[in-house]
Write a protein that holds these residues in place. Structure first.
Motif, PDB file in Angstrom:
ATOM      1  N   TYR A 358      31.222  40.050  38.876  1.00 45.05           N
ATOM      2  CA  TYR A 358      30.675  40.905  39.937  1.00 45.05           C
ATOM      3  C   TYR A 358      30.076  40.039  41.048  1.00 45.05           C
ATOM      4  CZ  TYR A 358      30.912  45.449  37.483  1.00 45.05           C
ATOM      5  OH  TYR A 358      31.327  46.619  36.884  1.00 45.05           O
ATOM      6  N   GLY A 385      34.737  40.805  49.816  1.00 41.26           N
ATOM      7  CA  GLY A 385      35.193  41.464  48.597  1.00 41.26           C
ATOM      8  C   GLY A 385      36.620  41.963  48.661  1.00 41.26           C
ATOM      9  N   PRO A 427      32.493  45.408  44.174  1.00 47.08           N
ATOM     10  CA  PRO A 427      32.707  45.196  45.605  1.00 47.08           C
ATOM     11  C   PRO A 427      34.096  44.648  45.909  1.00 47.08           C
ATOM     12  CG  PRO A 427      31.500  43.348  44.717  1.00 47.08           C
ATOM     13  CD  PRO A 427      31.739  44.288  43.559  1.00 47.08           C
ATOM     14  N   TYR A 428      35.070  45.039  45.080  1.00 45.05           N
ATOM     15  CA  TYR A 428      36.437  44.541  45.211  1.00 45.05           C
ATOM     16  C   TYR A 428      37.416  45.703  45.297  1.00 45.05           C
ATOM     17  CZ  TYR A 428      33.860  40.565  43.279  1.00 45.05           C
ATOM     18  OH  TYR A 428      32.926  39.584  43.060  1.00 45.05           O
ATOM     19  N   ARG A 525      29.490  41.850  49.673  1.00 43.54           N
ATOM     20  CA  ARG A 525      29.090  41.240  48.413  1.00 43.54           C
ATOM     21  C   ARG A 525      27.652  40.738  48.425  1.00 43.54           C
ATOM     22  NH1 ARG A 525      33.001  36.548  47.323  1.00 43.54           N
ATOM     23  NH2 ARG A 525      31.857  36.509  45.361  1.00 43.54           N
ATOM     24  N   ARG A 543      23.566  47.409  43.892  1.00 48.07           N
ATOM     25  CA  ARG A 543      24.226  47.077  45.146  1.00 48.07           C
ATOM     26  C   ARG A 543      23.453  47.700  46.307  1.00 48.07           C
ATOM     27  NH1 ARG A 543      30.392  48.213  45.506  1.00 48.07           N
ATOM     28  NH2 ARG A 543      29.956  47.124  47.477  1.00 48.07           N
TER      29      ARG A 543
END
Length: 608
Positions: A358, A385, A427-428, A525, A543
């Protein structure tokens, strides 16, 4: 290498605006090359200085079958053939590759950061096993929330059953799937419905059956060894013709098929020490095409090198790839759920490494790898990301298991829900593998349909050797058997039955949250924190984007866990994978209390 015209295909047989055939065949060491049309007419080609044999003629028309005659004795299909309607061993079909009545003129490729990818295999996705079968399910995929479909390779291979990584004609669309025009029709319809299309391509090797490239020229080199034998010749003598061959292929998919992105298979197996790497040259030509066409196209790679040079810009001396698959997120997630640490999974520690994925995308980003016995990888902190694609399963991670078990057959219903949520809150860019959204129970097995008996046996033995690393017991299903292929087909009737219907609704809701929530739809990110309690198997992901904050509490254990949260109470619950509507029995607080109870194998998400 001579300059390539990005606006039209320049190798093989193509048709001019006046209807004549423009022929350009690379055979640098041959003394004579002719075209045999419909097994009757032989047309001599003229050799140029750099190994190409050329002619413009009205003796070939679209639909004609042709073969190439080398030195008056060898007769083979065209290595740059755009159509092999009778398979890899028979004649090539002359087609107007640029000809199609597109209606997607208003389509604009969506930003890659908005991709929610659905990977599928044409032959097993539908009962028809064709591009038309995919087309019938596009509304379903739109309703699911998918924004881009990724089609596993469909360059012409032997027989009708194959994953696609045994393709031997990179320019020819698999005949049993419907061929070139059926693919164009599918893409046109995808664009009409607002879906981007990614095509999986293979530039690190060619398949074993029907691979005649080496009789035309030095397409391969013994300078390097790969898992498939001699490497493709990207930097040895006569490599200019080989480099052009594959660059032309990239351009064809974007220009003539309106493909939005290419996913390049295992680029770590591409061997190239040229001053300008082949991927960098592909990037430069695609950039030129985009300027001239006004369309946007992405280059996505699969690589296990953890080397950011691949995704860095050409200006920064990188190769300029837009994004890459990130297997280490998957491996860490698998181990966190209890996956046995055999083979390459032995290098992963579950939750600590999932937390690192992460944070850093690469788990191994300059630290020592026991599996590889060396320090491995480099830092990704300055890369956004959207340059990393993550998943809880894909064709490799399912199909390369001996019995092809999907996640739904390996872990509980609750854990399946947790795993996809772990992907969606990252975050991808998320990727799903066909059928996972409704807990498909059929396996996805490895299958082929070769005609060479010795090759079939070699494939069987190769599979056995591969599984020895994972200490698998028993016998793998026969990859040559048609039953192995049929067992891998999706069962679409399941979506009306429980618990599959609930899982499908769960995926739709989760994807909608991903797309609509200001934090989860952002691939920033920077504002990301992770906290791990290994003993209780808890991972907390926080986040923050533009002062909006999300707290994700993941319980990977099989017990109810009480968790203390160091946050104020101005957070409210926005998602609970153990809620009654998802067949759970959660009674989690609607606000983020300092002491929370989390159900086994579940995720709670709070917003503030």
């Amino acid at each position: 290498m001579e300059q390539i015209n990005v606006l039209q295909r320049g190798i093989g047989v193509n048709f001019t605006d006046t209807g004549e055939a423009s022929i350009n065949i690379w055979a640098p060491e041959k003394q004579n090359v002719e075209v045999l049309v419909n097994d009757t007419n032989r047309i001599a080609l003229h050799k140029t200085e750099i190994g190409y044999w050329q002619l413009v003629t009205d003796k070939i028309r679209p639909g004609d079958e042709y073969k190439l005659v080398l030195d008056d004795q060898q007769v083979f299909p065209d290595p740059a053939s755009a159509s092999q309607p009778r398979g890899p061993h028979k004649g090539s079909e002359a087609i107007d590759i640029a000809g199609y009545e597109w209606t997607d003129n208003t389509w604009e490729n969506i930003p890659v950061k908005e991709y929610i990818i659905y990977e599928l295999h044409t032959g097993t996705f539908s009962s028809e096993g064709t591009f038309e079968g995919i087309e019938k399910k596009l509304d379903y995929l739109k309703e699911l929330g998918i924004t881009a479909i990724e089609i596993m390779p469909m360059a012409q291979f032997s027989g009708a059953r194959n994953w696609g990584y045994d393709g031997v004609y990179p320019f020819a669309v698999q005949n049993s799937y419907g061929g070139a025009n059926a693919l164009k029709k599918l893409i046109n319809e995808c664009h009409r419905k607002g879906l981007a299309v990614i095509l999986d391509v293979v530039y690190n090797h060619l398949g074993p059956e029907g691979n005649y490239l080496s009789v035309f020229g030095p397409y391969f080199t013994n300078k390097y060894s790969t898992p498939w034998g001699s490497a493709i010749n990207f930097d040895d003598a006569w490599c200019d013709g080989v480099r052009r061959y594959f660059i032309e292929n990239v351009l064809m998919w974007f220009r003539d098929f309106h493909i939005d992105a290419l996913r390049m298979d295992a680029v770590h197996a591409i061997k190239d020490f040229s001053p300008s790497h082949i991927l960098e040259d592909m990037r430069k030509y695609v950039d030129e095409l985009m300027v001239k066409s006004g369309q946007r196209h992405y280059l996505i790679i699969e690589s296990d090198l953890n080397d950011t040079r691949f995704i860095d810009t050409v200006k920064n001396r990188g190769y300029g790839m837009d994004a890459q698959w990130t297997d280490e997120f998957h491996h860490s997630l698998r181990v966190a759920t209890g996956q046995v640490q055999h083979g390459y999974y032995a290098d992963f520690e579950g939750l600590p490494h999932l937390a690192k994925a992460y944070q850093d995308a690469y788990v191994y980003n300059g630290i020592y790898s026991t599996h590889r016995k060396k320090t491995f990888g480099n830092k990704t902190s300055r890369y956004p990301g959207w340059q990393f694609i993550v998943f809880s399963q894909n064709h490799d991670q399912v199909g390369n298991r001996m019995l092809g078990e999907r996640t739904s057959q390996l872990v509980s219903f609750e854990m399946c829900k947790l795993m996809v949520a772990a992907v969606m809150v990252s975050p991808y860019i998320p990727l799903l593998f066909m059928g996972e959204e409704y807990s498909e129970s059929n396996p996805f097995l490895y299958f082929v349909s070769h005609t060479d008996a010795d090759l079939v046996e070699a494939v069987r033995e190769g599979r056995k050797a591969e599984f020895s690393e994972f200490h698998e017991k028993g016998e793998a299903p026969d990859p040559q058997s048609e039953d192995t292929f049929n067992r891998s087909k999706l069962q679409w009737d399941l979506i009306e039955l429980e618990p599959h219907a609930t899982m499908l609704k769960y995926y739709r809701t989760l994807i909608q949250l991903r797309k609509s929530d200001s934090v989860f739809s952002s691939l920033e990110r920077g504002g990301l924190e992770t906290h791990v309690d290994e003993q209780r198997e808890i991972l907390i992901l926080k986040r923050t984007v533009n002062n909006a904050r999300r707290v994700c509490l993941m319980n990977f254990s099989k017990q109810i866990q009480n968790v203390r949260i160091d946050e104020d109470s101005s957070f409210w619950k926005i998602f609970d994978s153990a809620a009654p509507e998802w067949n759970g029995n959660s009674t989690a607080s609607e606000t983020l209390d300092r002491n929370l109870t989390i159900q086994p194998e579940s995720i709670l998400i709070y917003a503030g």
